[in-house]
Design an enzyme around this catalytic site. Structure first.
Site, mmCIF file in Angstrom:
data_model
loop_
_atom_site.group_PDB
_atom_site.id
_atom_site.type_symbol
_atom_site.label_atom_id
_atom_site.label_comp_id
_atom_site.label_asym_id
_atom_site.label_seq_id
_atom_site.Cartn_x
_atom_site.Cartn_y
_atom_site.Cartn_z
ATOM 1 N N HIS A 107 0.897 -1.182 -0.145
ATOM 2 C CA HIS A 107 0.075 -0.100 0.045
ATOM 3 C C HIS A 107 0.894 1.410 -0.007
ATOM 4 O O HIS A 107 1.992 1.311 0.684
ATOM 5 C CB HIS A 107 -0.929 0.213 1.132
ATOM 6 C CG HIS A 107 -1.850 1.077 1.227
ATOM 7 N ND1 HIS A 107 -1.796 2.450 1.545
ATOM 8 C CD2 HIS A 107 -3.420 0.695 0.836
ATOM 9 C CE1 HIS A 107 -2.981 3.032 1.231
ATOM 10 N NE2 HIS A 107 -3.925 2.175 0.888
ATOM 11 N N ASP A 151 -7.665 -4.458 -0.383
ATOM 12 C CA ASP A 151 -8.482 -4.490 -1.755
ATOM 13 C C ASP A 151 -8.321 -5.943 -1.973
ATOM 14 O O ASP A 151 -9.158 -6.463 -2.783
ATOM 15 C CB ASP A 151 -7.603 -3.634 -2.551
ATOM 16 C CG ASP A 151 -7.942 -2.094 -2.328
ATOM 17 O OD1 ASP A 151 -9.096 -1.744 -2.129
ATOM 18 O OD2 ASP A 151 -6.970 -1.661 -2.304
#
Length: 431
Positions: free
Chosen positions: A307, A365
């Site tokens: 991320h 995600d």
């Protein structure tokens, strides 16, 4: 001694003391407000990597140690003990609600779930296979034409009403976007259901037969929405704030946020995870694709791992991982090789020294996309679901910005890199 940073211009010998602003948590910020006025300089920071665009008391992230706080509450505690609407109230108003406050807030949201009948006809203007996100951008942007009684941004009551309407109507708009894309009739909201239960009901029920919301699906969706409710000054939130700084109405501002979220580098990450899994295709190909992900010359990327903000574990991923496994165990089609592939890929990456050393762990995600697929939500609706959840954060950030006494229209500067001044040449003399 003043807490300042002294900047000296060696070319002119001029200097300036810039104040250092301290928040409750996080790094200090140099207030550069007078840099251009006093020294004639602007700052250059592509992507705003080191620029604080505002002061905010809503969400705090420490990416180095994997911390996410909503109004000071750790996301782990909220995910375990709270629910999405309670979190929505927290983000909007700053404190956890009493039972009376929560009941009142929930009741208000339920009373605003329906759309104007004339608004529903707006959907017929979209092509039958229009992307649901394209429909959402248009429909949400049009809300000010239907609810212009709550667009006075300087009226606190109007701001509240607009916030409640946006949060309440977004699931109805999302479900209608989905129904339009598959050619099925719209389903009215059922205010006896929970926020997430109602969304599932409007998406998957049909008028000719009874539909029962699966409690695990409802719980999983509520958890995902809680984890996605806000995430500090990301691209879509910054877009909402920038649009709001011009005094645009809240419906237009949130529509602009949906547009920014639509980008694959932002809200489309969980769609990319599913496409990646489809590309890998089979468990036997995992080692080959992991090797490709390690090759800097290869264009293949392991989507859903790592991320930009979190340089450690994404705290949301730790929470959602268990839910992902629960959903797959109960609702996932055991004959679908994609689910087995996802779990095996997760296992292989978590044991690989390359990914461990670089802290490229599965992020939220990776798991949310798998859960959505197990719930029967099509890939083109993934970002729509994200938009429903993030509406709470957008509205909270917009309300905070509008209430700031020194709020000004956003106007970033630039470093001009074009041609210097030149004279106009008549067309017959141009070569």
């Amino acid at each position: 001694m003043k807490d300042t940073l002294t900047i000296v211009d060696n070319a002119t010998g001029k200097s300036i003391e810039l104040p250092i602003r301290h928040g409750t948590l996080g790094p200090p910020a140099v207030d550069i407000g007078r840099l251009y006025h006093d020294l004639g300089y602007v700052t250059y920071d592509p992507g705003f990597i080191a620029t604080a665009s505002c002061r905010s008391a809503i969400t705090y992230i420490d990416g180095d140690i994997g911390v996410l706080l909503y109004r000071g509450y750790p996301i782990e505690q909220l995910a375990e003990k709270s629910n999405f609407l309670e979190v929505a109230h927290l983000l909007l108003y700053g404190d956890l609600a009493t039972q009376t406050q929560l009941d009142e807030f929930t009741g208000v949201i339920r009373r605003h779930t329906m759309l104007k009948e004339s608004l529903k006809s707006f959907y017929s203007g979209f092509y039958h296979d229009a992307h649901p996100m394209a429909i959402m951008v248009g429909v949400v942007g049009s809300l000010s034409a239907f609810y212009h009684d709550s667009t006075d941004i300087h009226n606190p009551q109007h701001r509240d009403i607009a916030a409640h309407r946006l949060i309440a109507k977004m699931p109805t708009i999302a479900a209608a976007s989905y129904k339009h894309s598959i050619g099925e009739p719209f389903i009215y909201p059922n205010n006896n259901l929970s926020y997430c239960g109602n969304l599932l009901h409007m998406m998957f029920s049909v008028p000719c037969e009874e539909y029962h919301v699966d409690p695990l699906a409802e719980k999983a969706l509520d958890l995902i929405f809680t984890l996605h409710a806000d995430h500090e000054q990301n691209a879509s939130t910054s877009t909402v704030r920038l649009a709001g700084s011009s005094s645009a109405n809240p419906f237009a501002c949130v529509s602009s946020g949906i547009t920014a979220l639509w980008g694959p580098a932002h809200g489309g990450a969980n769609e990319a995870v599913l496409r990646m899994l489809e590309e890998i295709g089979d468990v036997k190909n995992i080692s080959k694709y992991l090797a490709r992900a390690k090759d800097k010359k290869d264009t293949f990327r392991l989507m859903g791992f790592g991320h930009r903000v979190y340089k450690n574990h994404d705290p949301r991923a730790r929470i959602i991982r268990q839910m992902c496994h629960e959903v797959l165990q109960k609702l996932g089609n055991t004959n679908d090789p994609l689910f087995e592939l996802a779990l095996r890929l997760e296992e292989a990456a978590l044991k690989d020294d390359y990914f461990i050393a670089r802290k490229l762990y599965p992020n939220v995600d990776f798991y949310s996309g798998i859960i959505y697929k197990a719930l029967g939500i099509p890939t083109n609706m993934f970002t729509v679901m994200f938009a429903v959840a993030r509406t709470v954060g957008w509205v909270a950030q917009w309300m905070e910005m509008i209430a700031e006494p020194d709020q000004r229209i956003g106007r970033p500067r630039q470093v001009y890199d074009g041609i210097a001044t030149r004279d106009y040449v008549s067309i017959e003399k141009r070569t």
